[in-house]
Motif scaffolding. Structure first.
Motif, short mmCIF file in Angstrom:
data_model
loop_
_atom_site.label_atom_id
_atom_site.label_comp_id
_atom_site.label_asym_id
_atom_site.label_seq_id
_atom_site.Cartn_x
_atom_site.Cartn_y
_atom_site.Cartn_z
N ASP A 210 5.19 5.43 1.15
CA ASP A 210 4.95 4.68 2.40
C ASP A 210 3.71 5.27 3.06
O ASP A 210 3.78 6.07 3.98
CB ASP A 210 6.16 4.79 3.33
N PHE A 211 2.54 4.86 2.56
CA PHE A 211 1.29 5.44 3.03
C PHE A 211 0.93 4.97 4.43
O PHE A 211 0.35 5.72 5.21
CB PHE A 211 0.16 5.11 2.06
N LYS A 212 1.24 3.73 4.77
CA LYS A 212 0.84 3.19 6.07
C LYS A 212 1.37 4.06 7.21
O LYS A 212 0.61 4.48 8.10
CB LYS A 212 1.33 1.76 6.24
N GLU A 213 2.65 4.33 7.20
CA GLU A 213 3.25 5.15 8.25
C GLU A 213 2.99 6.64 7.99
O GLU A 213 2.83 7.43 8.91
CB GLU A 213 4.76 4.89 8.32
N TRP A 215 0.34 8.27 6.59
CA TRP A 215 -0.96 8.81 7.02
C TRP A 215 -1.01 8.99 8.53
O TRP A 215 -1.57 9.97 9.03
CB TRP A 215 -2.10 7.90 6.59
N LYS A 216 -0.43 8.03 9.25
CA LYS A 216 -0.43 8.14 10.72
C LYS A 216 0.33 9.39 11.17
O LYS A 216 -0.15 10.16 12.01
CB LYS A 216 0.20 6.89 11.33
N PHE A 319 -6.32 8.00 6.04
CA PHE A 319 -5.88 7.37 7.28
C PHE A 319 -6.97 6.48 7.85
O PHE A 319 -6.73 5.34 8.27
CB PHE A 319 -5.47 8.45 8.29
N LYS A 322 -7.16 3.43 5.89
CA LYS A 322 -5.89 2.69 5.82
C LYS A 322 -5.45 2.50 4.36
O LYS A 322 -5.01 1.43 3.94
CB LYS A 322 -5.99 1.34 6.53
N THR A 323 -5.54 3.57 3.60
CA THR A 323 -5.22 3.53 2.17
C THR A 323 -3.74 3.32 1.94
O THR A 323 -2.90 3.98 2.57
CB THR A 323 -5.65 4.85 1.50
N ASP A 324 -3.40 2.38 1.04
CA ASP A 324 -2.03 2.27 0.55
C ASP A 324 -2.06 2.41 -0.97
O ASP A 324 -3.11 2.63 -1.57
CB ASP A 324 -1.36 0.97 1.01
N THR A 327 -4.66 0.38 -2.80
CA THR A 327 -6.09 0.49 -2.45
C THR A 327 -6.64 1.90 -2.63
O THR A 327 -7.70 2.22 -2.08
CB THR A 327 -6.33 0.02 -1.01
#
Length: 501
Positions: A210-213, A215-216, A319, A322-324, A327
């Motif tokens: 779960d990269f989106k959350e 990295w944040k 971050f 916005k790497t997932d 990508t």
């Protein structure tokens, strides 16, 4: 003599009392406790020793002395102090508990457990003792028992921040990341601004992909006390992925060699956005990274930094982009050794031999918090040396740990930096390694690399899969159960036997 006006009120009170009652041990015990609370541990030690000189039968003075000694890491004398306290007052919960802490600090974990158990018999509802006992089991990699202790603690105090956070960590180490997230969330519910909970949640989310959350949450690392050493207080803003055309940006390393190698892949992307890219990195990497596409200049840490418009820590680049999972930049190879370095190492190792050339690395940085799990040691990997029709080359520059074998070719004394290591790797057919910078370097060079991982890997290797989205040339061999390097090496050996030249 009166204490200064700006002194801590408790220290002032007990200083006045000790001056007025120089034969009263309680006055010096009170002053010692006040100094301890203020962080003046050496002075506290002197006060407790004064109290004991006045009355050697004061258990509270021995306990206070032990507490102060523990803070200054004089663990041997702290153990003696706590034992003296218990000889006077055998049912003193604080002395049993802190004796356990001192023994654990000395790595006498079984004795520490015995002390915590005695404390719990006296105070079974003491959350702190359950947590300390759980921590000791964690040090010993006895995760089931650690989880039990932390669950006992939260059953007593459901919103105890440390218990919730430690329970989450233990569950993650049991390879139960979804259960761990429940307790990460509870920790954040208890204390929304608690950096450790956010950071640990980030590692679990990233492990799950779960990269989106993730990295944040990973940006919370900058609020952790143990990250202050990495923090850079630049006057220019941190880049957030916004327009950077015509600007100069400083990308700076913050942690290990492997992290820098993994995330330098973003430098060409930043350059393609129209930025002038300056990289600041560890000295051992500087020469190698000068060849990175899009990088204007490379500085070693400590060198003067020219003017720049914005900066970005290298682990914050995913971050910013916005790497997932879909990508991840995989324009590989993005790290290359110069041709003259490759040629020189080809001559050193005899690049023309018609035998499979395998580079091996068995240990990472011993100071890494998880090195005891991620390094297999030479003893485990040395079994590969018995294979016929191939040559094994050491890539272990430091922390060799007895890495000597008649069939191990070791030319690492000629390695001066990572450019040399890259030159050597370029002349090999395959790299077999544990989770170290070598794995990242081989992957970034697009060299075939087989990575041996512990039961619970670092977040970047995700779970279950045998490949890596970060490095297309990587094949992963995972432990099926904790500490089982033997089976991993056996599988590596079987795979090696099928590709002999």
């Amino acid at each position: 003599m009166n204490p200064p006006d700006d002194i801590d009120p408790k220290i002032r009170f007990y200083t006045v009392r000790a001056n007025a009652e120089p034969e009263n041990p309680e006055a010096f015990i009170g002053l010692g406790n006040a100094l301890h609370d203020a962080g003046s541990y050496e002075q506290a030690v002197r006060c407790f020793k004064k109290a004991l000189a006045l009355d050697p039968g004061k258990a509270s003075a021995y306990t206070g002395l032990g507490n102060a000694l523990l803070e200054i890491k004089n663990n041997d004398d702290a153990v003696i102090a706590y034992k003296n306290a218990l000889s006077i007052c055998p049912d003193m919960v604080e002395a049993h508990t802190n004796l356990g802490l001192a023994l654990s600090a000395k790595n006498e974990n079984q004795k520490a457990i015995e002390s915590f158990d005695r404390a719990l018999k006296l105070a079974p509802s003491n959350t702190r003792i359950h947590i300390n006992l759980g921590n000791t089991y964690m040090y010993m990699d006895l995760l089931d028992k650690a989880v039990e202790c932390y669950k006992n603690a939260v059953s007593i105090d459901p919103y105890n921040l440390e218990a919730c956070n430690n329970l989450a960590t233990a569950l993650k180490e049991q390879k139960l990341p979804n259960e761990a997230l429940t307790w990460h969330d509870r920790s954040i519910e208890v204390s929304p601004g608690y950096p450790e909970a956010h950071f640990n949640r980030a590692l679990t989310l990233l492990l799950l992909g779960d990269f989106k959350e993730g990295w944040k949450e990973h940006e919370w690392r900058w609020s952790k006390k143990d990250y202050l050493i990495h923090r850079r207080d630049f006057s220019r803003p941190q880049w957030d992925g916004s327009d950077v055309h015509g600007k100069t940006i400083l990308l700076h390393a913050e942690q290990g060699y492997g992290d820098t190698i993994q995330f330098i892949r973003y430098a060409p992307l930043v350059a393609r956005m129209g930025a002038k890219v300056i990289v600041e990195c560890q000295p051992a990497l500087a020469q190698l990274l000068k060849n990175t596409e899009g990088v204007s200049s490379v500085l070693q840490k400590g060198e003067r930094i020219p003017d720049f418009d914005m900066h970005c820590p290298i682990l914050s680049l995913p971050f910013a982009f916005k790497t997932d999972l879909s990508t991840i930049p995989v324009n590989i190879p993005y790290v290359k050794a110069p041709e003259e370095t490759i040629s020189r190492w080809g001559k050193i190792i005899g690049a023309g031999k018609n035998r499979l050339k395998v580079g091996i690395s068995w240990a990472g940085n011993p100071d890494h918090r998880n090195d005891r799990n991620r390094s297999c040691g030479f003893g485990a990997i040395s079994r590969l040396m018995e294979m016929q029709g191939m040559d094994f080359y050491s890539l272990q520059v430091l922390n060799k740990g007895g890495g000597i074998h008649p069939k191990l070719i070791d030319r690492t004394e000629e390695i001066n930096n990572f450019e040399d290591t890259a030159g050597l790797i370029n002349n090999l057919d395959l790299v077999v390694t544990v989770d170290t910078a070598i794995a990242h370097l081989a992957g970034a060079m697009n060299k075939e690399v087989w990575l041996m991982l512990p039961y619970v890997p670092d977040w970047r290797w995700l779970l279950a899969r045998e490949d890596s989205p970060w490095y297309p040339s990587m094949r992963i061999f995972r432990q099926a159960k904790p500490k089982d390097w033997g089976t991993v090496v056996e599988r590596v050996g079987h795979s090696l036997s099928s590709i002999k030249k």
